[in-house]
Scaffold this active site. Structure first.
Site, PDB file in Angstrom:
ATOM      1  N   ASP A 291      74.415 -96.703  20.072  1.00 44.76           N
ATOM      2  CA  ASP A 291      74.728 -95.375  20.613  1.00 44.76           C
ATOM      3  C   ASP A 291      73.480 -94.869  21.317  1.00 44.76           C
ATOM      4  O   ASP A 291      72.430 -94.731  20.698  1.00 44.76           O
ATOM      5  CB  ASP A 291      75.126 -94.430  19.470  1.00 44.76           C
ATOM      6  N   GLU A 309      77.037 -91.353  24.663  1.00 48.96           N
ATOM      7  CA  GLU A 309      77.086 -90.895  23.273  1.00 48.96           C
ATOM      8  C   GLU A 309      78.226 -89.914  23.043  1.00 48.96           C
ATOM      9  O   GLU A 309      78.989 -90.037  22.074  1.00 48.96           O
ATOM     10  CB  GLU A 309      75.764 -90.233  22.879  1.00 48.96           C
ATOM     11  N   GLU A 310      78.360 -88.932  23.941  1.00 42.14           N
ATOM     12  CA  GLU A 310      79.395 -87.914  23.754  1.00 42.14           C
ATOM     13  C   GLU A 310      80.799 -88.516  23.794  1.00 42.14           C
ATOM     14  O   GLU A 310      81.673 -88.127  23.008  1.00 42.14           O
ATOM     15  CB  GLU A 310      79.255 -86.830  24.815  1.00 42.14           C
TER      16      GLU A 310
END
Length: 665
Positions: A291, A309-310
């Site tokens: 990540d 990541e989001e």
């Protein structure tokens, strides 16, 4: 016509060693002082595991999450014109028991137990402009009541509080998926108390910022798509309770225990690689999936963020709960998360991100009830000036961070790393440098590497070429570390890094040492001053090397008298010049010897040979060669060099000093 090959290196079948994606070793779930398990073992997947009961609840202190139902969680309000203080959980229950049939009523309910909330502009836009009328009604009549019911079960499902995974501690926390869903239901309803001192270190999970993110017009649509993913998650888990568990592990390695990168003899070619321009990290079954994190875990998942990541957090919402108890990461920390389930499909990236429907996760469970999905959370450094990332301290920080994330307690049959262009988007990282940093970390951690370039065919090709070069020449971490140090001191652009490595490696192979000037090969017609000629087989265009103008190596066999006059000057000038400069600042030993090298020679009737000391001076120069060409040296090693020079070779030093004094007369 067959499809064009989009990957290089070993096939995924070979990376799996022919055993499939689920054959790699796994960590266990065992309660201990380092591993908090908030449910009763074992988890059998037939039904959600029962919550763990404890004599000490830990609901309101500095080492645990401050729970909404704690008796310490008080809330001031007015009743009949009188100021009163009530338990906030009671206020929450009362507010959520009222009918909520519209976004206005939803916002009013949350304002009853939160102070100074911003306007939910994005949420209003979502329900009035994005969803169809029947979709809105389904939410308020069906999904929201189930979310509220789940949220109010918090005292039942997590009666003992949640330990914080604070900085500078190796700690793990295991929760059931049902417990996580309850926490996320409370986050959706914004019930967790806000404390400013905690908010600066823990990102928080309340969805307030998501509901009010309306200022960036270009991101308005993709935020609505994120809300669709969240609603799809709640729609599913409130219809059928999940039965698995998830482990969150905070990892740290003290600086003193980090590998000494300038000493590692591990060969980079021992790491097997698969490099592909297609595919995504989240689809890399069985691997440890990286990540590309923010130091505040989850980054902008509950705001405008919608990149790697989001997106991962929004399609696997169980990851979002980590923001509640994982403190901001420092430079030598990482997080590993095992067992999360994926619930949504998507297309696009950033502004083009779109929810594309439900996702049925077929990943099998391990023996402990976790999905065999493992995620490595590591945060890259953001570089406002891209050239700064080539500074030695910055390279050290990034490789240490990657190593913490990639290392593990298991030593055999560990899963490969699935990664990509870590920190190379908004953080301005160099793809060429980050590929090498992650290769170094994988090699040290004894893991294979699966690299997804996200449609970047150039880096797919170039990274594999430099990998083959490093592997075929058996280049070690130590050697590559030295070359990176040399590139740091150069003024070359970042796109020259790969060619620089090749040229620097070949230059290091043909670099003559001082001892060559004292050794004449049998049957050689070359004069003692002439370095051994060498040729490079590299096809790479040579990089420009700045040479001092006064240095002109002899190419002819000089007469004996000329040799006697120039031997010392020619010999000592070679000490201060390396074709590849040392990546280590000049050591005290070399500083002392450099002072001697500045002595100007004068003609003498005596021959140089007659004046040479009895000491085996070629051995001394061999020692000095080792120090001059050392790629890296710790402070302790430098001190040892000084002591060795002052004590072990004092006699030789005196003879050399007398020798030069004699020349100057």
């Amino acid at each position: 016509m067959g499809t064009e090959k989009t990957w290089s290196g070993l096939s995924l079948t070979d990376i799996y060693r022919g055993k499939g994606p689920w054959s790699f070793s796994i960590s266990s779930v065992e309660p201990s002082r380092y591993h908090y398990v908030l449910y009763e073992l074992p988890a059998n997947l037939q039904h959600p595991p029962k919550p763990h009961q404890s004599s000490q609840p830990f609901l309101w202190d500095n080492d645990h999450v401050r729970m909404p139902f704690s008796e310490e969680n008080l809330y001031p309000l007015k009743e009949n014109g009188t100021d009163v203080i009530k338990l906030r959980w009671t206020v929450i229950q009362e507010a959520l028991s009222l009918p909520i049939n519209s976004v206005n009523q939803f916002e009013a309910a949350l304002n009853k137990y939160n102070m100074s909330l911003p306007k939910f502009q994005l949420l209003h836009y979502f329900f009035t402009e994005v969803l169809q009328e029947d979709e809105s009604q389904h939410f308020f009549k069906t999904i929201l009541p189930r979310i509220i019911k789940l949220a109010l079960r918090l005292p039942e499902l997590i009666p003992c509080g949640i330990p914080l995974l604070a900085q500078n501690r190796n700690r793990s926390l295991s929760l059931s998926q049902l417990q996580i869903s309850c926490l996320l239901a409370n986050a959706f309803l914004c019930t967790f108390p806000y404390k400013k001192s905690v908010a600066s270190r823990y990102p928080g999970v309340n969805f307030i910022s998501l509901y009010s993110s309306f200022e960036r017009v270009a991101r308005k649509q993709c935020i609505c798509e994120k809300i669709k993913c969240i609603l799809n998650y709640f729609d599913r888990i409130t219809q059928q309770e999940p039965t698995g568990v998830v482990t969150f592990e905070r990892k740290m390695i003290p600086w003193s225990n980090m590998p000494k990168w300038n000493t590692l003899e591990d060969k980079l070619g021992d790491t097997r690689v698969h490099i592909s321009s297609t595919g995504t990290i989240e689809d890399a079954s069985g691997f440890l999936q990286v990540d590309f994190a923010n130091k505040n875990i989850g980054g902008g998942v509950l705001r405008y963020g919608c990149v790697q990541e989001e997106i991962r957090f929004i399609i696997c919402p169980e990851l979002i709960v980590s923001r509640l108890f994982i403190e901001q990461l420092n430079g030598v920390e990482a997080v590993k998360i095992i067992g999360v389930e994926r619930y949504s499909s998507y297309t696009g990236y950033g502004d083009t991100f779109r929810f594309s429907g439900n996702f049925e996760d077929s990943t099998p469970h391990d023996l402990f009830g976790r999905r065999r999905t493992s995620i490595c959370v590591i945060d890259a450094t953001k570089f406002n000036k891209p050239r700064d990332q080539f500074q030695g301290a910055m390279i050290l920080r990034e490789v240490n961070k990657a190593y913490v994330g990639f290392s593990c307690r298991e030593k055999e049959n560990v899963a490969p790393i699935a990664t990509g262009n870590w920190g190379c988007g908004a953080f301005n990282g160099s793809k060429q440098l980050k590929t090498l940093i992650q290769l170094i970390a994988c090699t040290a951690a004894k893991r294979d590497l699966v690299y997804y370039s996200f449609d970047d065919e150039d880096i797919t090709k170039d990274f594999y070429e430099i990998y083959l070069f490093l592997a075929n020449n058996q280049v070690t971490i130590k050697q590559l570390w030295s070359i990176l140090g040399q590139f740091t001191r150069s003024s070359l652009n970042e796109e020259k890094l790969y060619p620089f490595i090749k040229q620097a490696y070949f230059d290091s192979k043909k670099q003559p040492t001082i001892s060559k000037y004292f050794t004449k090969e049998p049957n050689s017609k070359r004069g003692p001053l002439e370095p051994v000629p060498s040729s490079s087989t590299s096809k790479t265009a040579p990089l420009t090397v700045n040479r001092s103008p006064e240095h002109k190596p002899s190419t002819t066999n000089p007469k004996k008298t000329k040799l006697e006059e120039e031997l010392v000057e020619e010999l000592l000038s070679s000490l201060s010049e390396d074709i590849i400069p040392s990546s280590q600042p000049e050591t005290p030993v070399m500083k002392k010897f450099t002072k001697l090298s500045k002595v100007k020679t004068k003609k003498s009737s005596e021959t140089i040979v007659d004046m040479l000391p009895d000491t085996d001076i070629s051995a001394i120069f061999d020692m000095l060669d080792g120090n001059a060409n050392k790629s890296e040296s710790t402070k302790e090693e430098e001190k040892m060099e000084i002591d060795d020079y002052e004590h072990g070779h004092k006699g030789a030093k005196n003879k050399i000093t007398d020798y030069f004094n004699k020349i100057n007369k």
